[in-house]
Design an enzyme around this catalytic site. Structure first.
Site, mmCIF file in Angstrom:
data_model
loop_
_atom_site.group_PDB
_atom_site.id
_atom_site.type_symbol
_atom_site.label_atom_id
_atom_site.label_comp_id
_atom_site.label_asym_id
_atom_site.label_seq_id
_atom_site.Cartn_x
_atom_site.Cartn_y
_atom_site.Cartn_z
ATOM 1 N N PHE A 12 0.806 -1.677 0.206
ATOM 2 C CA PHE A 12 0.190 0.459 0.040
ATOM 3 C C PHE A 12 0.289 1.184 -0.201
ATOM 4 N N SER A 86 2.208 -6.053 7.923
ATOM 5 C CA SER A 86 1.582 -5.083 8.455
ATOM 6 C C SER A 86 0.162 -5.546 9.133
ATOM 7 N N THR A 126 6.065 3.142 12.466
ATOM 8 C CA THR A 126 4.861 3.632 13.261
ATOM 9 C C THR A 126 5.264 3.571 14.261
ATOM 10 N N ASP A 127 3.747 3.680 14.442
ATOM 11 C CA ASP A 127 3.519 5.301 16.354
ATOM 12 C C ASP A 127 2.783 3.841 16.962
ATOM 13 N N GLU A 128 3.226 2.951 16.301
ATOM 14 C CA GLU A 128 2.545 1.714 16.970
ATOM 15 C C GLU A 128 3.724 1.700 17.747
ATOM 16 N N TYR A 151 2.408 -7.940 15.903
ATOM 17 C CA TYR A 151 3.374 -6.649 15.369
ATOM 18 C C TYR A 151 4.224 -5.161 15.614
ATOM 19 N N SER A 152 4.008 -4.934 16.881
ATOM 20 C CA SER A 152 4.551 -3.635 16.531
ATOM 21 C C SER A 152 5.904 -3.578 17.885
ATOM 22 N N LYS A 155 8.353 -4.451 14.890
ATOM 23 C CA LYS A 155 8.774 -3.482 14.331
ATOM 24 C C LYS A 155 9.796 -2.090 15.459
ATOM 25 N N LYS A 190 -7.800 -4.108 6.283
ATOM 26 C CA LYS A 190 -7.463 -2.562 6.954
ATOM 27 C C LYS A 190 -9.086 -1.792 7.116
ATOM 28 N N ARG A 215 -7.619 6.171 16.282
ATOM 29 C CA ARG A 215 -6.767 6.412 15.912
ATOM 30 C C ARG A 215 -6.589 8.024 15.302
ATOM 31 N N ASN A 250 -12.924 4.294 16.142
ATOM 32 C CA ASN A 250 -13.369 3.817 14.706
ATOM 33 C C ASN A 250 -14.751 4.095 14.510
ATOM 34 N N GLY A 276 -5.780 -6.987 23.470
ATOM 35 C CA GLY A 276 -4.161 -6.337 23.225
ATOM 36 C C GLY A 276 -4.852 -5.379 22.789
HETATM 37 P P1 NAD Z 1 1.381 -3.475 3.106
HETATM 38 O O1 NAD Z 1 1.479 -4.871 4.213
HETATM 39 O O2 NAD Z 1 0.558 -3.031 2.102
HETATM 40 O O3 NAD Z 1 2.923 -3.779 2.000
HETATM 41 C C1 NAD Z 1 3.879 -4.598 2.632
HETATM 42 C C2 NAD Z 1 4.492 -5.147 1.457
HETATM 43 O O4 NAD Z 1 5.852 -6.113 2.137
HETATM 44 C C3 NAD Z 1 4.241 -5.995 0.091
HETATM 45 O O5 NAD Z 1 4.165 -5.295 -0.480
HETATM 46 C C4 NAD Z 1 4.741 -7.271 0.470
HETATM 47 O O6 NAD Z 1 4.667 -8.428 -0.527
HETATM 48 C C5 NAD Z 1 6.066 -7.488 0.925
HETATM 49 N N1 NAD Z 1 6.913 -7.341 1.983
HETATM 50 C C6 NAD Z 1 6.730 -8.400 2.929
HETATM 51 N N2 NAD Z 1 7.704 -9.372 3.493
HETATM 52 C C7 NAD Z 1 8.200 -8.927 2.570
HETATM 53 C C8 NAD Z 1 9.571 -9.905 2.386
HETATM 54 N N3 NAD Z 1 10.493 -10.856 3.485
HETATM 55 N N4 NAD Z 1 10.960 -9.564 1.487
HETATM 56 C C9 NAD Z 1 9.865 -8.348 0.734
HETATM 57 N N5 NAD Z 1 8.986 -7.849 0.127
HETATM 58 C C10 NAD Z 1 8.124 -8.219 2.107
HETATM 59 O O7 NAD Z 1 1.988 -2.191 4.514
HETATM 60 P P2 NAD Z 1 2.268 -1.504 3.958
HETATM 61 O O8 NAD Z 1 0.335 -1.009 4.984
HETATM 62 O O9 NAD Z 1 1.840 -0.390 2.761
HETATM 63 O O10 NAD Z 1 3.373 -0.666 5.181
HETATM 64 C C11 NAD Z 1 3.836 -0.033 4.619
HETATM 65 C C12 NAD Z 1 5.512 -0.169 5.918
HETATM 66 O O11 NAD Z 1 4.888 1.038 6.519
HETATM 67 C C13 NAD Z 1 5.484 -0.669 7.119
HETATM 68 O O12 NAD Z 1 6.936 -0.568 7.326
HETATM 69 C C14 NAD Z 1 4.725 -0.259 7.758
HETATM 70 O O13 NAD Z 1 5.114 -1.494 9.539
HETATM 71 C C15 NAD Z 1 4.370 1.073 7.965
HETATM 72 N N6 NAD Z 1 3.754 2.180 8.369
HETATM 73 C C16 NAD Z 1 2.409 1.689 8.014
HETATM 74 C C17 NAD Z 1 0.889 2.419 8.219
HETATM 75 C C18 NAD Z 1 -0.230 1.877 7.866
HETATM 76 O O14 NAD Z 1 -0.792 2.611 8.016
HETATM 77 N N7 NAD Z 1 -0.568 1.097 6.915
HETATM 78 C C19 NAD Z 1 1.250 3.361 8.885
HETATM 79 C C20 NAD Z 1 2.676 3.517 10.231
HETATM 80 C C21 NAD Z 1 3.483 2.448 8.666
HETATM 81 O O1 DAU Z 2 -0.982 3.117 13.786
HETATM 82 C C1 DAU Z 2 0.031 2.191 12.448
HETATM 83 C C2 DAU Z 2 -0.411 1.497 11.821
HETATM 84 O O2 DAU Z 2 -1.923 1.196 11.696
HETATM 85 C C3 DAU Z 2 0.213 0.524 11.193
HETATM 86 O O3 DAU Z 2 1.620 0.239 11.719
HETATM 87 C C4 DAU Z 2 -0.347 -0.727 10.715
HETATM 88 O O4 DAU Z 2 0.808 -1.634 9.803
HETATM 89 C C5 DAU Z 2 -1.311 -0.566 10.521
HETATM 90 O O5 DAU Z 2 -2.071 -1.684 10.090
HETATM 91 C C6 DAU Z 2 -1.934 -0.069 11.431
HETATM 92 O O6 DAU Z 2 -2.929 -0.481 11.913
HETATM 93 P P1 DAU Z 2 -3.744 -0.757 13.216
HETATM 94 O O7 DAU Z 2 -4.048 -1.617 14.117
HETATM 95 O O8 DAU Z 2 -4.400 0.287 13.975
HETATM 96 O O9 DAU Z 2 -4.942 -0.527 11.689
HETATM 97 P P2 DAU Z 2 -6.286 -1.872 11.585
HETATM 98 O O10 DAU Z 2 -6.735 -0.720 10.342
HETATM 99 O O11 DAU Z 2 -6.074 -2.614 11.182
HETATM 100 O O12 DAU Z 2 -7.423 -0.557 12.694
HETATM 101 C C7 DAU Z 2 -7.693 0.064 12.975
HETATM 102 C C8 DAU Z 2 -8.495 -0.128 14.183
HETATM 103 O O13 DAU Z 2 -10.360 -0.440 13.763
HETATM 104 C C9 DAU Z 2 -7.890 -0.630 15.376
HETATM 105 O O14 DAU Z 2 -8.677 0.077 16.929
HETATM 106 C C10 DAU Z 2 -9.288 -1.397 15.138
HETATM 107 C C11 DAU Z 2 -10.290 -1.681 14.531
HETATM 108 N N1 DAU Z 2 -10.761 -2.065 13.682
HETATM 109 C C12 DAU Z 2 -10.178 -2.926 12.193
HETATM 110 C C13 DAU Z 2 -10.443 -4.078 11.347
HETATM 111 C C14 DAU Z 2 -9.934 -4.334 10.274
HETATM 112 C C15 DAU Z 2 -12.639 -3.011 13.434
HETATM 113 O O15 DAU Z 2 -12.625 -2.198 14.530
HETATM 114 N N2 DAU Z 2 -12.607 -3.453 12.556
HETATM 115 C C16 DAU Z 2 -12.356 -4.211 11.625
HETATM 116 O O16 DAU Z 2 -12.893 -5.455 11.038
#
Ligand code: NAD
Ligand code: DAU
Length: 336
Positions: A12, A86, A126-128, A151-152, A155, A190, A215, A250, A276
């Protein structure tokens, strides 16, 4: 020209970053290595795939031999490490892949980057890693790491390895820690894309617990811009928090999506809480604003509509995901 290894660029945020940066600048040569897990999707990169300064490599960041080869072949000088498992819920089901990719994989990339004396290593974090907040307060860069989920924790471990490389070997390294992203190409596990797609299908919207967890949301392009700035101007050894000061419960987001799509709130289903479940995240991003001049450009009100409209206009993209790998993955996970 800067020869940059981008890891996880088919996910993403990585794909949004590549499309954003290649549209904007022509001084970056990008080599994108991605394992193409369930979350990686080369369709996200259609805007960039034919550019002469873009190359895709299908591979795993834990493959030291391959990473060494890429550094030699493409004379890589920079790394931006997005690759990760992630999704918090998946890490609760099984943490192994999170440790393998997020910890060991990052360690592998750090080792090779050090060997080739990279000019900058940017760790996308990540802030997590800071854990959970009560009703008040914000995460600053000085907030102690206190991760709660597998996960966190993985990270936070990666961050500590990156910091150790800076302190021990003077690896030129910066870390960005961003809040929750939303926008095009987010995998529909997500919160926001899942709720949009379920609403479109008149399926139940599973809200964990009482829906009052908070969030702090940021549009993905604003995150990409912060990464570009931290990469170009960030001081080695420093951490930069990134967030758009948009705290939402949420349930507010779920109702907003239903309302925009003109669907009934009776689709909301309160389900068992995430184990958790972190209560609240909120980011103080004054450091990156004051020192690097970063400011978010998108308001939540506009960007959430832009995002919902993107999912409405790109049904083929997410239909292929929902009917294919995504379902198979979940069937396998939940049966075992
Ligand atoms: P995502 O899950 O959408 O994408 C992760 C990508 O990494 C995928 O394309 C996957 O194929 C690739 N990948 C996984 N394992 C791999 C490996 N061993 N070797 C090579 N490629 C691999 O994740 P995202 O939401 O795009 O997050 C990207 C980064 O940003 C992550 O490090 C995540 O911790 C961080 N981040 C995400 C968010 C969020 O809200 N999504 C917020 C803050 C930080
Ligand atoms: O804060 C940054 C993080 O945000 C990133 O590091 C992570 O990669 C990313 O996945 C995200 O983590 P969250 O756990 O906060 O995101 P998620 O979209 O999974 O959930 C957001 C909130 O919504 C959380 O409080 C859980 C809730 N939730 C999530 C899902 C998938 C629901 O209530 N129902 C759901 O089906």
């Amino acid at each position: 020209m800067k020869n940059i290894l981008i890891t996880g660029g088919a996910g993403f945020i990585g794909s949004n970053f590549i499309n954003y940066i290649l549209d904007k600048r022509d001084d970056y040569n990008i080599v994108n290595i991605d394992k193409l897990t369930y979350a990686g999707n080369l369709e996200n990169l259609i805007p960039s795939q034919n550019k002469k300064n873009y190359k895709f490599i299908h591979g795993d960041i834990i493959n030291t031999e391959l990473i060494n080869y890429l550094f030699e072949k493409y004379e890589l000088q920079y790394v931006i490490n997005f690759a990760a498992e992630s999704h918090v819920d998946r890490s609760i089901l099984s943490s192994k892949e999170f440790v393998v990719t997020n910890v060991l994989g990052t360690n592998c990339i750090l080792d090779v980057a050090r060997k080739y004396k990279v000019k900058k290593f940017l760790q996308v974090s990540t802030d997590e890693v800071y854990g959970s907040l009560g009703k008040d307060g914000l995460f600053t860069e000085k907030t102690p790491l206190s991760p709660n989920s597998p996960y966190s924790s993985s990270k936070a471990s990666a961050d500590m390895l990156a910091i150790a490389n800076y302190h021990t070997y003077e690896l030129p390294m910066v870390i960005t820690r961003c809040s929750n992203n939303y926008g095009p190409y987010q995998f529909p596990e997500k919160l926001i894309p899942l709720m949009i797609i379920n609403s479109i299908h008149d399926k139940k919207l599973p809200v964990y617990g009482n829906g009052k967890n908070v969030r702090d949301w940021i549009f993905v392009t604003d995150h990409c811009q912060a990464i570009e700035l931290a990469f170009e101007k960030g001081i080695n050894g420093e951490v930069y928090n990134v967030g758009a000061s948009t705290e939402m419960e949420n349930i507010e987001i779920v109702k907003l999506i239903l309302n925009y799509l003109k669907k009934s709130e009776s689709l909301i289903e309160y389900v068992t809480d995430r184990l958790g479940h972190d209560r609240r995240y909120a980011i103080d991003s004054s450091k990156i604003s004051n020192t690097l001049g970063w400011e978010p450009k998108y308001s939540f009100e506009d960007a959430i509509i832009k995002t919902i409209d993107w999912y409405l206009s790109n049904k083929d993209w997410w239909n292929r995901i929902i009917t294919g790998e995504y379902l198979q993955y979940y069937q396998k996970q939940y049966k075992n």
